[in-house]
Design an enzyme around this catalytic site. Structure first.
Site, mmCIF file in Angstrom:
data_model
loop_
_atom_site.group_PDB
_atom_site.id
_atom_site.type_symbol
_atom_site.label_atom_id
_atom_site.label_comp_id
_atom_site.label_asym_id
_atom_site.label_seq_id
_atom_site.Cartn_x
_atom_site.Cartn_y
_atom_site.Cartn_z
ATOM 1 N N ASP A 178 -7.032 10.931 3.225
ATOM 2 C CA ASP A 178 -7.837 9.939 3.462
ATOM 3 C C ASP A 178 -8.010 10.090 4.895
ATOM 4 O OD1 ASP A 178 -5.012 9.180 4.294
ATOM 5 O OD2 ASP A 178 -5.293 6.974 3.589
ATOM 6 N N ASP A 229 -8.317 3.287 10.549
ATOM 7 C CA ASP A 229 -8.116 2.971 9.118
ATOM 8 C C ASP A 229 -7.037 1.766 8.787
ATOM 9 O OD1 ASP A 229 -8.084 2.514 6.124
ATOM 10 O OD2 ASP A 229 -8.470 4.707 5.949
ATOM 11 N N THR A 234 -2.722 0.535 -1.765
ATOM 12 C CA THR A 234 -2.908 -0.697 -2.267
ATOM 13 C C THR A 234 -3.903 -0.827 -3.329
ATOM 14 O OG1 THR A 234 -2.216 -1.622 -0.219
ATOM 15 C CG2 THR A 234 -3.339 -3.065 -1.442
ATOM 16 N N ARG A 235 -5.047 -0.292 -2.773
ATOM 17 C CA ARG A 235 -6.415 -0.405 -3.797
ATOM 18 C C ARG A 235 -6.818 0.983 -4.037
ATOM 19 N NH1 ARG A 235 -10.398 -4.179 -1.241
ATOM 20 N NH2 ARG A 235 -10.114 -3.283 0.466
ATOM 21 N N GLY A 259 -2.667 13.252 5.866
ATOM 22 C CA GLY A 259 -3.102 12.355 4.689
ATOM 23 C C GLY A 259 -4.536 12.673 4.492
HETATM 24 N N1 LIG Z 1 -9.881 -7.858 -2.838
HETATM 25 C C1 LIG Z 1 -8.787 -7.306 -2.050
HETATM 26 N N2 LIG Z 1 -7.636 -6.865 -2.651
HETATM 27 C C2 LIG Z 1 -6.597 -6.198 -1.836
HETATM 28 N N3 LIG Z 1 -6.430 -6.153 -0.784
HETATM 29 C C3 LIG Z 1 -7.716 -6.609 0.028
HETATM 30 C C4 LIG Z 1 -8.760 -7.001 -0.579
HETATM 31 N N4 LIG Z 1 -9.674 -7.620 0.440
HETATM 32 C C5 LIG Z 1 -9.141 -7.221 1.504
HETATM 33 N N5 LIG Z 1 -7.841 -6.608 1.439
HETATM 34 C C6 LIG Z 1 -6.765 -6.336 2.527
HETATM 35 O O1 LIG Z 1 -7.065 -4.805 2.479
HETATM 36 C C7 LIG Z 1 -5.781 -4.360 2.544
HETATM 37 C C8 LIG Z 1 -5.673 -2.810 1.666
HETATM 38 O O2 LIG Z 1 -6.661 -2.066 2.238
HETATM 39 P P1 LIG Z 1 -7.098 -0.735 1.819
HETATM 40 O O3 LIG Z 1 -8.121 -0.116 2.731
HETATM 41 O O4 LIG Z 1 -7.751 -0.998 0.470
HETATM 42 O O5 LIG Z 1 -5.806 0.058 1.590
HETATM 43 P P2 LIG Z 1 -5.333 1.356 1.142
HETATM 44 O O6 LIG Z 1 -6.540 2.175 1.146
HETATM 45 O O7 LIG Z 1 -4.172 1.705 1.928
HETATM 46 O O8 LIG Z 1 -5.359 1.197 -0.354
HETATM 47 C C9 LIG Z 1 -4.509 -5.058 2.012
HETATM 48 O O9 LIG Z 1 -3.471 -5.064 2.620
HETATM 49 C C10 LIG Z 1 -5.529 -6.403 2.307
HETATM 50 O O10 LIG Z 1 -5.068 -7.067 3.400
HETATM 51 C C1 LIG Z 2 -0.558 7.291 6.402
HETATM 52 C C2 LIG Z 2 -1.000 7.025 4.896
HETATM 53 C C3 LIG Z 2 0.152 6.612 4.619
HETATM 54 C C4 LIG Z 2 -2.217 6.201 5.021
HETATM 55 O O1 LIG Z 2 -2.507 5.561 3.565
HETATM 56 P P1 LIG Z 2 -3.192 4.300 3.176
HETATM 57 O O2 LIG Z 2 -2.951 2.983 4.330
HETATM 58 O O3 LIG Z 2 -4.613 4.609 3.219
HETATM 59 O O4 LIG Z 2 -2.969 3.851 2.036
HETATM 60 C C5 LIG Z 2 -1.622 8.372 4.396
HETATM 61 O O5 LIG Z 2 -2.635 8.821 5.046
HETATM 62 C C6 LIG Z 2 -0.413 9.298 4.294
HETATM 63 O O6 LIG Z 2 0.404 9.548 3.087
HETATM 64 N N1 LIG Z 2 -0.528 10.257 4.989
HETATM 65 C C7 LIG Z 2 0.535 11.489 5.018
HETATM 66 C C8 LIG Z 2 1.313 11.755 6.405
HETATM 67 C C9 LIG Z 2 0.273 11.941 7.673
HETATM 68 O O7 LIG Z 2 -1.093 11.837 7.617
HETATM 69 O O8 LIG Z 2 0.788 12.400 8.573
HETATM 70 K K LIG Z 3 -4.780 3.539 6.017
#
Ligand SMILES: Nc1ncnc2c1ncn2[C@@H]1O[C@H](COP(=O)(O)OP(=O)(O)O)[C@@H](O)[C@H]1O
Ligand SMILES: CC(C)(COP(=O)(O)O)[C@@H](O)C(=O)NCCC(=O)O
Ligand SMILES: [K+]
Length: 282
Positions: free
Chosen positions: A119, A139, A10-11, A117
């Site tokens: 992360d 997370d 997402t971000r 993953g």
């Molecule tokens: N400024 C923002 N922009 C986008 N998403 C945000 C923001 N602040 C909080 N969020 C929330 O954070 C979530 C994304 O979390 P994040 O940990 O950045 O995700 P990822 O690591 O998967 O990209 C979104 O689904 C939303 O609900």
């Molecule tokens: C589970 C996830 C999609 C989480 O991604 P995020 O929510 O941080 O965007 C990422 O860690 C991923 O693609 N993992 C690979 C599969 C696994 O960890 O088993």
């Molecule tokens: K996550």
């Protein structure tokens, strides 16, 4: 100067630091990944580059990226950073093992280490530096992930469930009537914040309740099975979800804003120290 970037689905969260002694961000922020395009990234990277040159009389010479977006994004990102900053970024994957500065081990449970993953791995790396096992890491981002680490640093496994946005979008996408109802009854608001009297909020409140229910039950179950030293929660939705947990569960949970970026920092420092030691020994 070291630029750390955590590209989620997402971000993209980023932080800048000028040393490897400890976590001390000079600047940090986030970019929207949905609008991933070369122009936008160029503008943002150039702005960062200039502010480092102007305000810190320095330049970005090291770039580390945790990327769980698709292979194409990894490739584009790699080329793009090279072009804009003149630096080849390092994009780690999950390793089989990590050793913290105190000598604590973290061992990946996946047969193919890199399939976990990166992360999730880096969040566990940070938790290994910050706390003593056994611990759990949650997370709450695009997906909600849980990872549990046992007494000896062994990754016992975890879960992946859809996060807030994914739960909601799957309902809109795969039903005949939800999207229609959400569009045709847009302005009515529910009288309270957990039982909805319109489609949009029924989907929103339902997703939140499902996540809170999952977290409460899984944390309860973990406590029955083992005595965890800590449960660390991170991700864009973590603060909101933490706030909704019942008090007897909430007391176990610690919120950390940018655990994946912290993990990336520790991963880099450990590998740098290893490389320096190997060079000295050869
Ligand atoms: N400024 C923002 N922009 C986008 N998403 C945000 C923001 N602040 C909080 N969020 C929330 O954070 C979530 C994304 O979390 P994040 O940990 O950045 O995700 P990822 O690591 O998967 O990209 C979104 O689904 C939303 O609900
Ligand atoms: C589970 C996830 C999609 C989480 O991604 P995020 O929510 O941080 O965007 C990422 O860690 C991923 O693609 N993992 C690979 C599969 C696994 O960890 O088993
Ligand atoms: K996550």
């Amino acid at each position: 100067m070291i630029l750390l970037i955590d590209v989620g689905n997402t971000r993209s969260k980023w932080a800048l630091t000028d040393n490897t002694r400890g976590i001390n961000w000079l600047l940090s922020g986030y970019w929207d990944i949905q609008s991933f395009n070369q122009k936008l990234w160029s503008a943002q990277l150039n702005e960062l580059k200039h502010s480092v040159e102007r305000d810190h009389k320095d330049s970005i010479d090291t770039v580390l990226i945790s990327c769980v977006a698709g292979e194409d994004t990894r490739g584009v990102l790699n080329n793009h950073i090279k072009e804009t900053l003149g630096v080849s970024p390092e994009l780690p994957q999950a390793d089989a093992e990590y050793q913290s500065q105190r000598g604590a081990k973290l061992v990946n449970s996946y047969k193919v280490a890199a399939a976990l993953g990166v992360d999730r791995w880096l969040a566990m790396v940070a938790a290994t530096e910050l706390s003593i096992p056994p611990f759990a890491v949650i997370d709450a981002g695009t997906a909600i992930t849980l990872d549990v680490v046992g007494d000896n640093g062994e990754h016992l496994g975890g879960h992946i469930i859809p996060g807030q946005k994914l739960m909601q979008s799957s309902l809109l996408k795969d039903t005949g009537r939800i999207a229609w109802s959400a569009q045709h009854n847009p302005d009515s608001k529910s009288d309270n914040d957990w039982l909805a009297t319109n489609t949009q909020q029924a989907v929103e409140f339902g997703a939140l309740q499902a996540s809170v229910g999952y977290l409460e039950s899984v944390i309860d179950k973990l406590h029955h099975h083992m005595s965890l030293n800590s449960i660390i929660m991170t991700g864009g939705d973590a603060e909101q979800l933490c706030g909704l947990l019942n008090r007897s569960i909430k007391k176990y949970v610690k919120y950390q804003k940018d655990l994946v970026l912290q993990g990336l920092f520790y991963w880099y420092r450990t590998n740098l120290l290893k490389k320096t030691a190997d060079k000295a020994n050869s």
